[in-house]
Design a protein around this motif. Structure first.
Motif, mmCIF file in Angstrom:
data_model
loop_
_atom_site.group_PDB
_atom_site.id
_atom_site.type_symbol
_atom_site.label_atom_id
_atom_site.label_comp_id
_atom_site.label_asym_id
_atom_site.label_seq_id
_atom_site.Cartn_x
_atom_site.Cartn_y
_atom_site.Cartn_z
ATOM 1 N N ILE A 167 -24.615 -47.233 -18.902
ATOM 2 C CA ILE A 167 -25.090 -46.166 -18.022
ATOM 3 C C ILE A 167 -23.875 -45.443 -17.454
ATOM 4 N N PHE A 168 -23.911 -44.110 -17.497
ATOM 5 C CA PHE A 168 -22.900 -43.296 -16.839
ATOM 6 C C PHE A 168 -23.612 -42.404 -15.832
ATOM 7 N N ALA A 169 -23.168 -42.450 -14.577
ATOM 8 C CA ALA A 169 -23.773 -41.616 -13.534
ATOM 9 C C ALA A 169 -22.699 -40.766 -12.880
ATOM 10 N N ALA A 170 -23.038 -39.510 -12.608
ATOM 11 C CA ALA A 170 -22.150 -38.612 -11.874
ATOM 12 C C ALA A 170 -22.833 -38.253 -10.568
ATOM 13 N N ILE A 171 -22.133 -38.466 -9.460
ATOM 14 C CA ILE A 171 -22.714 -38.253 -8.127
ATOM 15 C C ILE A 171 -21.863 -37.254 -7.350
ATOM 16 N N GLY A 172 -22.488 -36.153 -6.932
ATOM 17 C CA GLY A 172 -21.801 -35.193 -6.073
ATOM 18 C C GLY A 172 -20.644 -34.480 -6.722
ATOM 19 N N THR A 194 -27.144 -41.203 -19.467
ATOM 20 C CA THR A 194 -26.380 -40.393 -18.514
ATOM 21 C C THR A 194 -27.282 -39.863 -17.404
ATOM 22 N N VAL A 195 -26.791 -39.976 -16.166
ATOM 23 C CA VAL A 195 -27.596 -39.646 -14.979
ATOM 24 C C VAL A 195 -26.783 -38.771 -14.039
ATOM 25 N N GLU A 196 -27.382 -37.667 -13.586
ATOM 26 C CA GLU A 196 -26.734 -36.840 -12.559
ATOM 27 C C GLU A 196 -27.500 -36.964 -11.251
ATOM 28 N N LEU A 197 -26.775 -37.246 -10.164
ATOM 29 C CA LEU A 197 -27.333 -37.251 -8.816
ATOM 30 C C LEU A 197 -26.526 -36.238 -8.020
ATOM 31 N N ASN A 198 -27.189 -35.183 -7.574
ATOM 32 C CA ASN A 198 -26.444 -34.077 -6.992
ATOM 33 C C ASN A 198 -27.314 -33.300 -6.024
ATOM 34 N N LEU A 199 -26.672 -32.584 -5.121
ATOM 35 C CA LEU A 199 -27.417 -31.732 -4.202
ATOM 36 C C LEU A 199 -28.094 -30.603 -4.969
ATOM 37 N N GLU A 200 -27.378 -30.082 -5.949
ATOM 38 C CA GLU A 200 -27.916 -29.041 -6.834
ATOM 39 C C GLU A 200 -27.329 -29.240 -8.223
ATOM 40 N N PRO A 201 -27.939 -28.659 -9.258
ATOM 41 C CA PRO A 201 -27.443 -28.885 -10.617
ATOM 42 C C PRO A 201 -25.973 -28.513 -10.783
ATOM 43 N N SER A 202 -25.240 -29.358 -11.520
ATOM 44 C CA SER A 202 -23.830 -29.083 -11.795
ATOM 45 C C SER A 202 -23.718 -28.108 -12.959
ATOM 46 N N MET A 203 -22.485 -27.748 -13.268
ATOM 47 C CA MET A 203 -22.240 -26.843 -14.399
ATOM 48 C C MET A 203 -22.564 -27.503 -15.736
ATOM 49 N N VAL A 204 -22.637 -28.839 -15.762
ATOM 50 C CA VAL A 204 -22.887 -29.552 -17.023
ATOM 51 C C VAL A 204 -24.216 -30.304 -16.987
ATOM 52 N N VAL A 205 -25.135 -29.843 -16.145
ATOM 53 C CA VAL A 205 -26.398 -30.569 -15.938
ATOM 54 C C VAL A 205 -27.186 -30.758 -17.227
ATOM 55 N N SER A 206 -27.074 -29.807 -18.152
ATOM 56 C CA SER A 206 -27.864 -29.886 -19.391
ATOM 57 C C SER A 206 -27.456 -31.064 -20.262
ATOM 58 N N GLN A 207 -26.294 -31.676 -19.986
ATOM 59 C CA GLN A 207 -25.821 -32.777 -20.822
ATOM 60 C C GLN A 207 -26.308 -34.145 -20.340
ATOM 61 N N PHE A 208 -27.036 -34.167 -19.209
ATOM 62 C CA PHE A 208 -27.506 -35.440 -18.669
ATOM 63 C C PHE A 208 -28.930 -35.760 -19.130
ATOM 64 N N ASP A 209 -29.189 -37.057 -19.364
ATOM 65 C CA ASP A 209 -30.526 -37.510 -19.767
ATOM 66 C C ASP A 209 -31.499 -37.485 -18.593
ATOM 67 N N GLU A 210 -30.971 -37.715 -17.398
ATOM 68 C CA GLU A 210 -31.815 -37.921 -16.214
ATOM 69 C C GLU A 210 -31.136 -37.242 -15.028
ATOM 70 N N THR A 211 -31.918 -36.595 -14.157
ATOM 71 C CA THR A 211 -31.336 -35.922 -12.998
ATOM 72 C C THR A 211 -32.126 -36.246 -11.729
ATOM 73 N N HIS A 212 -31.395 -36.310 -10.615
ATOM 74 C CA HIS A 212 -31.998 -36.525 -9.290
ATOM 75 C C HIS A 212 -31.300 -35.578 -8.325
ATOM 76 N N PHE A 213 -32.055 -34.677 -7.698
ATOM 77 C CA PHE A 213 -31.446 -33.689 -6.813
ATOM 78 C C PHE A 213 -31.855 -33.913 -5.363
ATOM 79 N N GLY A 214 -30.874 -33.743 -4.467
ATOM 80 C CA GLY A 214 -31.095 -33.940 -3.037
ATOM 81 C C GLY A 214 -29.824 -34.490 -2.429
#
Length: 230
Positions: A167-172, A194-214
């Motif tokens: 698992i690879f996660a990117a946070i903030g 791959t998981v993105e956790l972010n306040l808003e979508p990053s510039m590379v959001v399309s490359q993540f399998d899973e996203t969580h915003f807030g």
């Protein structure tokens, strides 16, 4: 146990009162990056650069970890040896929260570096221009920060850990700054979820399998709770 690599950026520390590049009125808004975050800027005006990082160091020393930092420390405690935090942040909030398996790819505010011999030592709260290195005694101390145009730390180790990650996660993170913005692509190529956790979508959001915003203080504890229940 899955092997997890977590990349953290300025967004995870924003709720602890440490501003990001884009915050209006923060320390970064008062300076040009070229003046305070490049080797050339330091050569031109070392006093300005030292003063800037003294202010950041004092700010970070007063800051406390938030729920996101705490949740990641709990994840590491529950999965010893299987969780690595790679942070773009130079504050020590992950360590303050209890994380120990942390790589600071952009350096640390609480560390000083000798430009002559590469010796590192604990920085004083207020560094001075021309501070002497305790190893070679040259007046060549600088903040131990990876500036724009310099190579981030631990790149070989990070690449190896990404190749082993389940698992690879990117946070903030903004997805604007390389090489960190390319980690998701590397991890995905090795087969990681791959998981993105972010306040808003990053510039590379399309490359993540899973996203969580807030806010990180909400999304990260929920994500960690889900992992530990799985």
């Amino acid at each position: 146990m899955p092997k997890i690599v977590i990349l953290t950026g300025a967004g995870i520390s924003a709720e602890s009162g440490l501003g990001t590049f884009r915050d209006e009125g923060g320390l970064w808004a008062q300076h040009r990056i070229e003046d305070v975050a490049t080797p050339e800027g330091f050569a031109r005006n070392p006093q300005l650069v030292v003063d800037f990082y003294n202010a950041r160091r004092a700010q970070a020393a007063e800051a406390s970890p938030n729920a996101a930092h705490v949740a990641l420390a709990q994840l590491e405690a529950a999965m010893p040896g299987d969780v690595l935090i790679v942070t773009q942040n130079v504050d020590g909030l992950h360590e303050k929260a209890g994380s120990s398996n942390v790589l600071h790819m952009h350096g640390q505010l609480d560390s000083a570096l000798c430009a002559a011999c590469d010796h590192r030592w604990e920085a004083t709260l207020k560094m001075t221009v021309g501070q002497t290195c305790p190893a070679c005694y040259q007046p060549t101390a600088r903040p131990d920060i990876v500036w724009f145009g310099e190579i981030p730390y631990y790149m070989e180790e990070i690449e190896m850990r990404l190749s082993e990650a389940d698992i690879f996660a990117a946070i903030g993170t903004s997805g604007n700054v390389y090489p960190a913005a390319g980690f998701v692509q590397a991890a995905a190529a090795y087969g990681a979820l791959t998981v993105e956790l972010n306040l808003e979508p990053s510039m590379v959001v399309s490359q993540f399998d899973e996203t969580h915003f807030g806010p990180a203080s909400e999304t990260v504890p929920k994500w960690v709770e889900g992992l530990l229940k799985a």
